[in-house]
Structure formats: C-alpha cells, structure tokens
Design a protein around this motif. Sequence first.
Motif, PDB file in Angstrom:
ATOM      1  N   UNK A 125       0.819  -1.215   0.000  1.00 26.81           N
ATOM      2  CA  UNK A 125       0.000   0.000   0.000  1.00 26.81           C
ATOM      3  C   UNK A 125       0.854   1.267   0.000  1.00 26.81           C
ATOM      4  N   UNK A 126       0.539   2.161  -0.915  1.00 24.21           N
ATOM      5  CA  UNK A 126       1.287   3.415  -1.044  1.00 24.21           C
ATOM      6  C   UNK A 126       0.325   4.591  -1.061  1.00 24.21           C
ATOM      7  N   UNK A 128      -0.622   8.634  -2.048  1.00 24.60           N
ATOM      8  CA  UNK A 128      -0.398   9.417  -3.264  1.00 24.60           C
ATOM      9  C   UNK A 128       1.001  10.030  -3.246  1.00 24.60           C
ATOM     10  N   UNK A 129       1.395  10.593  -2.105  1.00 24.27           N
ATOM     11  CA  UNK A 129       2.711  11.224  -2.020  1.00 24.27           C
ATOM     12  C   UNK A 129       3.817  10.215  -2.285  1.00 24.27           C
ATOM     13  N   UNK A 130       3.656   9.005  -1.782  1.00 24.91           N
ATOM     14  CA  UNK A 130       4.674   7.971  -2.001  1.00 24.91           C
ATOM     15  C   UNK A 130       4.731   7.548  -3.457  1.00 24.91           C
ATOM     16  N   UNK A 131       3.580   7.529  -4.124  1.00 32.00           N
ATOM     17  CA  UNK A 131       3.593   7.210  -5.554  1.00 32.00           C
ATOM     18  C   UNK A 131       4.251   8.332  -6.355  1.00 32.00           C
ATOM     19  N   UNK A 132       3.990   9.573  -5.966  1.00 35.37           N
ATOM     20  CA  UNK A 132       4.638  10.702  -6.647  1.00 35.37           C
ATOM     21  C   UNK A 132       6.153  10.603  -6.487  1.00 35.37           C
ATOM     22  N   UNK A 133       6.618  10.227  -5.289  1.00 32.48           N
ATOM     23  CA  UNK A 133       8.057  10.067  -5.075  1.00 32.48           C
ATOM     24  C   UNK A 133       8.619   8.934  -5.937  1.00 32.48           C
ATOM     25  N   UNK A 134       7.867   7.837  -6.037  1.00 31.13           N
ATOM     26  CA  UNK A 134       8.325   6.716  -6.867  1.00 31.13           C
ATOM     27  C   UNK A 134       8.424   7.133  -8.326  1.00 31.13           C
ATOM     28  N   UNK A 135       7.464   7.904  -8.798  1.00 31.62           N
ATOM     29  CA  UNK A 135       7.502   8.398 -10.175  1.00 31.62           C
ATOM     30  C   UNK A 135       8.729   9.280 -10.393  1.00 31.62           C
ATOM     31  N   UNK A 162      -4.141  -0.601 -10.580  1.00 33.84           N
ATOM     32  CA  UNK A 162      -4.239  -0.464  -9.131  1.00 33.84           C
ATOM     33  C   UNK A 162      -5.687  -0.236  -8.716  1.00 33.84           C
ATOM     34  N   UNK A 163      -5.906  -0.252  -7.417  1.00 42.93           N
ATOM     35  CA  UNK A 163      -7.172   0.111  -6.808  1.00 42.93           C
ATOM     36  C   UNK A 163      -6.866   0.850  -5.515  1.00 42.93           C
ATOM     37  N   UNK A 164      -7.896   1.398  -4.884  1.00 44.08           N
ATOM     38  CA  UNK A 164      -7.689   1.974  -3.562  1.00 44.08           C
ATOM     39  C   UNK A 164      -7.387   0.861  -2.579  1.00 44.08           C
ATOM     40  N   UNK A 165      -6.467   1.121  -1.673  1.00 47.37           N
ATOM     41  CA  UNK A 165      -6.168   0.179  -0.612  1.00 47.37           C
ATOM     42  C   UNK A 165      -6.810   0.637   0.684  1.00 47.37           C
ATOM     43  N   UNK A 174      -4.663   4.855   0.505  1.00 48.85           N
ATOM     44  CA  UNK A 174      -3.510   4.209  -0.114  1.00 48.85           C
ATOM     45  C   UNK A 174      -3.967   3.516  -1.392  1.00 48.85           C
ATOM     46  N   UNK A 175      -2.992   3.010  -2.154  1.00 46.74           N
ATOM     47  CA  UNK A 175      -3.271   2.353  -3.435  1.00 46.74           C
ATOM     48  C   UNK A 175      -2.442   1.082  -3.504  1.00 46.74           C
ATOM     49  N   UNK A 176      -3.083   0.014  -4.010  1.00 47.44           N
ATOM     50  CA  UNK A 176      -2.418  -1.279  -4.126  1.00 47.44           C
ATOM     51  C   UNK A 176      -2.754  -1.880  -5.488  1.00 47.44           C
ATOM     52  N   UNK A 177      -2.048  -2.946  -5.826  1.00 51.00           N
ATOM     53  CA  UNK A 177      -2.308  -3.614  -7.100  1.00 51.00           C
ATOM     54  C   UNK A 177      -3.721  -4.189  -7.145  1.00 51.00           C
TER      55      UNK A 177
END
Length: 326
Positions: A125-126, A128-135, A162-165, A174-177
Amino acid sequence: MDSLVERTVSQGLAGPRGASVVDAVRRVVALQAQDVRANRLAVRARTEGLTRVDVDAAVADGTVVRTWAMRGTLHMLAAEDAPWIVALLGPRFAHGLRGRRAQLGLTDDICARGAEVIAEAAREPRSRAELVDALAGHGIEVDPRTQAPAHLIGYAAMTGVIRRGPDRSDDEPTYVLLEPADPLDEPKALARLAERYVEGHAPATAEDFAAWSGLPLGKARSAFTATAPKHDDPGRTVRLVGHFDAYLLGYRDRSAAVPTKYAKRIQAGGGFIMPAVLVDGRAVATWKRARGRVEIEPFDTLPKGIDDAIDAEIADIARFLADNPA
C-alpha cells in the motif's frame, strides 16, 4: 406491488437486510464511495447489526474494494467483481479523460510509463505522495500541487493496474495492485453487468442502466434484459439513506422517488446528493447530523405512523457510528 417499493427491495432497502458488508455491496453491484462516511452509511441502510468498524475491516482485508468503475467515479465493489467490471468500463472512461490529462502535461507516453512505475510501487500500500516520489525516482516529475497526480493515479486504476487500498489511521488513502480479471469478452461482460444491475435495481430500463453505468445507450440496450426478480411485499418501510446513496443515483432520473417540487432539496446543484428519509421508496425529508444528533427536515407534513420507525433508524445510525456502544 408499487414499483418504488419493488426498487427498495431490489436495493436491499426493504425486506430482509444483509448480514455482511459484501452482501450489501453485491446486492446493488457497487456503492458510491467518493465520500467514505456516506459509503459506510449506504452499507448500514442495507444490513443489520454491523458497525462502521465492520465496513472498514472489510476494506482492510480486501473483501470489498474501492476503485473507479461506473461513470469513472469511485465505487465500492465486491473483490471478485472489481477486476472484470474495471476491465469492461475503466478504459472507456480513461480514454474520455485523455484531453484533461494532456492539459496537465500527462501525455500517453507518460501515462503508460507512469502506470508501470505505479504498478511496481503499489506491491505494498502506497499513499499518493509515495507514488509521486516513486515516479520522480524514475524521472517522471508530477507536480503534487496540481491535479496531475490524481489523474495519473486514476488512469492507472481505470486501466486495471491499481485500486484503492486500506486507509491509514489518519484516513489517508492508499493504493495497491488490482488482481487481474479473468478473460471475459465484452458481450459477455456487458450481459453479466446488465443482469446484475437489474437484480439490484429493478424495475429499471435500459436507459437507467446506461445512466448508471456510463455506457453508451446502444451498448446498454444491446445487453439489457428487463427480466426482474419477484419480491414479497415488505410492508411499510422507512430508511434513512446518506449522501450519494445508490437508490438516488442508480437511475436516469429520480423524479419517481423525489417529488419534482422538492428535487432541489435533494440536489441543489452539481452532483451533490443529500441524505434522504425514504418511506416506501419515496423521499419525504432530508436529514443531517449536527453535534452528534440527527435532525429531520421534512418536505411537508410527514406521513402518519412513521415516528417510531424514524426513531429506530436514528438510533441505529448512532449504534452503527458507535455514538452509543450499547
């Protein structure tokens, strides 16, 4: 039986209530979920004995999932339904938002590469901010002060990545696969969705199905069947439904359930749908919670003999929200 009463039974708002969160969700295929508190109340109105903690637990353990589905908006679905419904509907709505993404600097190439990065990051689970950092770590800069992150995450969700976690303790999403869908060709998926829609919304029309799903009317008509389940008469039923309830959003219009002269009391503008008091499927009032108390705002004189039923619903909302542990 009156057609509105039949609808309430189809929707799980009259007759025997469901025993679990997934029962309530499966009954109507999906429940609006852009407002988490309203989403919980939609489950309450269709079940017996559950609490908001039970709803959150079902989300946390993956029994139900929140993701972008009908009309490209956030819904709660049973876990087994989310993959094939997203596969059917999601790409259509993702394509429809292509122009807005371009305005935000999200080209098709950036979206494709971004979705791959998001898929890798969302193995856990990530936020939005963590996904932005990964990008950013992969050379894809997305300005968090704009709507670009939301649109790129939405693209990844609508295209089945993905979907909402589970929400974190501070209600941060959060967001997960998303589990991949079993192969299902479009005609079969359309037929399955139409059949499920009728079971949870009848009596309804192909036009209602199109409005609810966001599908073009031609596709909706090609898959639609008017065969509806038969229900026993539930007797007089009073329900307090929350914002954005599926009963008021599941059809082309709500004029049968909401008297025309009171329509703006339910929807004053935009897509904001107010909580409603339903008596045998007809809206007779709106309601709100203020300082922990439910206040009823009648359209007119309330029908006779429903005071005890309204009080019971108010007490059940308090119990559901754990205002009263007893």
